[in-house]
Motif scaffolding. Structure first.
Motif, PDB file in Angstrom:
ATOM      1  N   GLN A  85      32.687  35.300  46.762  1.00  0.00           N
ATOM      2  CA  GLN A  85      33.779  35.576  45.810  1.00  0.00           C
ATOM      3  C   GLN A  85      33.594  34.888  44.463  1.00  0.00           C
ATOM      4  OE1 GLN A  85      37.494  34.817  47.805  1.00  0.00           O
ATOM      5  NE2 GLN A  85      37.211  36.525  49.183  1.00  0.00           N
ATOM      6  N   VAL A  86      32.423  34.347  44.193  1.00  0.00           N
ATOM      7  CA  VAL A  86      32.122  33.753  42.893  1.00  0.00           C
ATOM      8  C   VAL A  86      31.298  34.760  42.106  1.00  0.00           C
ATOM      9  CG1 VAL A  86      30.984  31.858  41.676  1.00  0.00           C
ATOM     10  CG2 VAL A  86      32.143  31.434  43.855  1.00  0.00           C
ATOM     11  N   VAL A  89      26.806  35.205  39.681  1.00  0.00           N
ATOM     12  CA  VAL A  89      25.792  34.340  40.287  1.00  0.00           C
ATOM     13  C   VAL A  89      24.427  34.991  40.057  1.00  0.00           C
ATOM     14  CG1 VAL A  89      24.920  33.391  42.458  1.00  0.00           C
ATOM     15  CG2 VAL A  89      27.381  33.476  42.027  1.00  0.00           C
ATOM     16  N   GLY A 111      36.153  35.088  36.715  1.00  0.00           N
ATOM     17  CA  GLY A 111      36.709  34.375  37.859  1.00  0.00           C
ATOM     18  C   GLY A 111      38.157  34.784  38.100  1.00  0.00           C
ATOM     19  N   SER A 114      38.459  40.595  41.241  1.00  0.00           N
ATOM     20  CA  SER A 114      37.598  41.034  42.336  1.00  0.00           C
ATOM     21  C   SER A 114      37.755  42.496  42.591  1.00  0.00           C
ATOM     22  CB  SER A 114      37.866  40.253  43.615  1.00  0.00           C
ATOM     23  OG  SER A 114      39.211  40.325  43.996  1.00  0.00           O
TER      24      SER A 114
END
Length: 114
Positions: A85-86, A89, A111, A114
């Motif tokens: 959920q970050v 990346v 952030g 989603s």
């Protein structure tokens, strides 16, 4: 003159983990877009994705063009995806860990989105 004998190194959990990783270690499961995938210690997320035949895992924000591994050294930011959920990346820099949940990213995700 006698040859010198080295004293054997003492075993520690950290040293055992390092040696296990260099030998390939024990495989473990991660999740890629809802599918269970087997990974090896020391692999990057990009390596896991390429192992299963994925060459793109992000799309560009405006035109939806596919992106994946380009430079492989963390400079170009083309391999961004979501891990646990970050968002954003870099797949080429992040080592996989047991239980990681990896998701394709569409455009830029801030952030909390989603």
């Amino acid at each position: 003159m006698q040859p010198s004998r080295k004293k054997p190194r003492e075993r520690t959990p950290e040293r055992d983990h390092h040696c296990e990783s260099r030998r390939g270690g024990t495989e473990f499961a991660v999740e890629v877009d809802g599918t269970r995938v087997i990974a090896k210690p020391g692999q990057t997320v990009a390596a896991v994705l390429m192992t299963i035949g994925r060459t793109s895992w992000r799309s560009t924000r405006q035109r939806g063009k596919p992106r994946g591994l380009f430079c492989g050294i963390g400079v170009c930011f083309d391999c961004l995806l979501v891990v646990n959920q970050v968002p954003d990346v870099r797949a080429c820099q992040r080592l996989v860990a047991p239980g990681d949940v990896i998701r394709t990213q569409h455009g830029a995700e801030l952030g909390g989105d989603s």
